[in-house]
Design a protein around this motif. Structure first.
Motif, short mmCIF file in Angstrom:
data_model
loop_
_atom_site.label_atom_id
_atom_site.label_comp_id
_atom_site.label_asym_id
_atom_site.label_seq_id
_atom_site.Cartn_x
_atom_site.Cartn_y
_atom_site.Cartn_z
N MET A 1 24.11 186.06 127.86
CA MET A 1 22.93 185.25 127.71
C MET A 1 22.93 184.20 128.82
O MET A 1 23.90 183.45 128.99
N ALA A 2 21.88 184.16 129.54
CA ALA A 2 21.73 183.18 130.61
C ALA A 2 20.83 182.05 130.12
O ALA A 2 19.66 182.26 129.83
N PRO A 3 21.38 180.83 130.00
CA PRO A 3 20.56 179.73 129.51
C PRO A 3 19.53 179.30 130.54
O PRO A 3 19.78 179.33 131.74
N THR A 4 18.39 178.90 130.05
CA THR A 4 17.33 178.42 130.93
C THR A 4 17.57 176.95 131.25
O THR A 4 18.41 176.29 130.64
N GLU A 5 16.82 176.43 132.19
CA GLU A 5 16.93 175.02 132.55
C GLU A 5 16.59 174.13 131.36
O GLU A 5 17.20 173.07 131.17
N MET A 6 15.63 174.54 130.55
CA MET A 6 15.24 173.74 129.38
C MET A 6 16.38 173.64 128.37
O MET A 6 16.66 172.57 127.83
N VAL A 7 17.05 174.76 128.14
CA VAL A 7 18.18 174.77 127.21
C VAL A 7 19.29 173.88 127.75
O VAL A 7 19.90 173.10 127.00
N LEU A 8 19.59 173.98 129.03
CA LEU A 8 20.63 173.16 129.63
C LEU A 8 20.29 171.67 129.60
O LEU A 8 21.18 170.83 129.50
N SER A 9 19.01 171.35 129.65
CA SER A 9 18.63 169.93 129.64
C SER A 9 18.73 169.31 128.25
O SER A 9 19.01 168.12 128.13
N ILE A 10 18.53 170.09 127.18
CA ILE A 10 18.61 169.51 125.83
C ILE A 10 19.97 169.69 125.19
O ILE A 10 20.27 169.07 124.17
N PRO A 12 23.09 168.62 125.96
CA PRO A 12 23.93 167.44 125.73
C PRO A 12 23.49 166.61 124.51
O PRO A 12 24.33 166.14 123.74
N PHE A 13 22.19 166.46 124.31
CA PHE A 13 21.68 165.72 123.15
C PHE A 13 22.08 166.43 121.86
O PHE A 13 22.54 165.80 120.90
N ILE A 14 21.93 167.73 121.83
CA ILE A 14 22.25 168.51 120.63
C ILE A 14 23.74 168.42 120.32
O ILE A 14 24.13 168.20 119.16
N ILE A 15 24.58 168.57 121.32
CA ILE A 15 26.03 168.52 121.11
C ILE A 15 26.45 167.14 120.62
O ILE A 15 27.27 167.02 119.71
N ARG A 16 25.88 166.08 121.19
CA ARG A 16 26.23 164.73 120.75
C ARG A 16 25.82 164.49 119.30
O ARG A 16 26.58 163.92 118.51
N CYS A 17 24.61 164.89 118.96
CA CYS A 17 24.12 164.68 117.58
C CYS A 17 24.95 165.47 116.58
O CYS A 17 25.42 164.93 115.58
N TYR A 18 25.11 166.74 116.84
CA TYR A 18 25.84 167.59 115.91
C TYR A 18 27.32 167.22 115.86
O TYR A 18 27.95 167.29 114.82
N GLY A 19 27.87 166.79 117.00
CA GLY A 19 29.27 166.41 117.06
C GLY A 19 29.60 165.21 116.19
O GLY A 19 30.74 165.05 115.73
N LEU A 20 28.63 164.35 115.93
CA LEU A 20 28.86 163.20 115.05
C LEU A 20 29.29 163.62 113.65
O LEU A 20 30.02 162.90 112.97
#
Length: 111
Positions: A1-10, A12-20
């Motif tokens: 699966m090749a991530p798109t630029e949009m996926v790569l841009s969001i 970090p936010f997703i990982i930070r939120c879920y990582g909490l």
């Protein structure tokens, strides 16, 4: 699966939120064993179902509608926070009852 630029841009936010959610996760998981060891399976069941289905399911359904699509990623950290508040309350209550003699259902063995 090749991530798109949009996926790569969001991402970090997703990982930070879920990582909490991983900050309170150990407390909530180990509390189920704690309550089972105190012969309180109903509280253990409540914690498990709340984390896995009840609170998280409700937040997944209603959080994006109330606060926007990006709020979906906060569902698990908020779930862990709410469940951990209940866990701390029940731990204090159950631990306190261990030390009060009149609330103890078991006989104390004497030498």
């Amino acid at each position: 699966m090749a991530p798109t630029e949009m996926v790569l841009s969001i991402a970090p936010f997703i990982i930070r939120c879920y990582g909490l959610s991983f900050l309170l996760l150990p407390l909530n998981i180990f509390s189920t064993y704690y309550f089972q060891s105190l012969m309180r399976p109903e509280i253990s069941f409540f914690v498990s179902v709340s984390r896995g289905m009840l609170v998280s399911g409700l937040l997944i359904l209603f959080l994006p509608a109330a606060a926007g699509a990006r709020a979906l990623w906060l569902a698990m950290p908020v779930t862990e926070l709410l469940v951990s508040a209940a866990v701390v309350y029940y731990m204090i209550r159950c631990t306190h009852s261990l030390y009060s003699r009149k609330n103890s259902p078991h006989r104390v063995l004497r030498d």
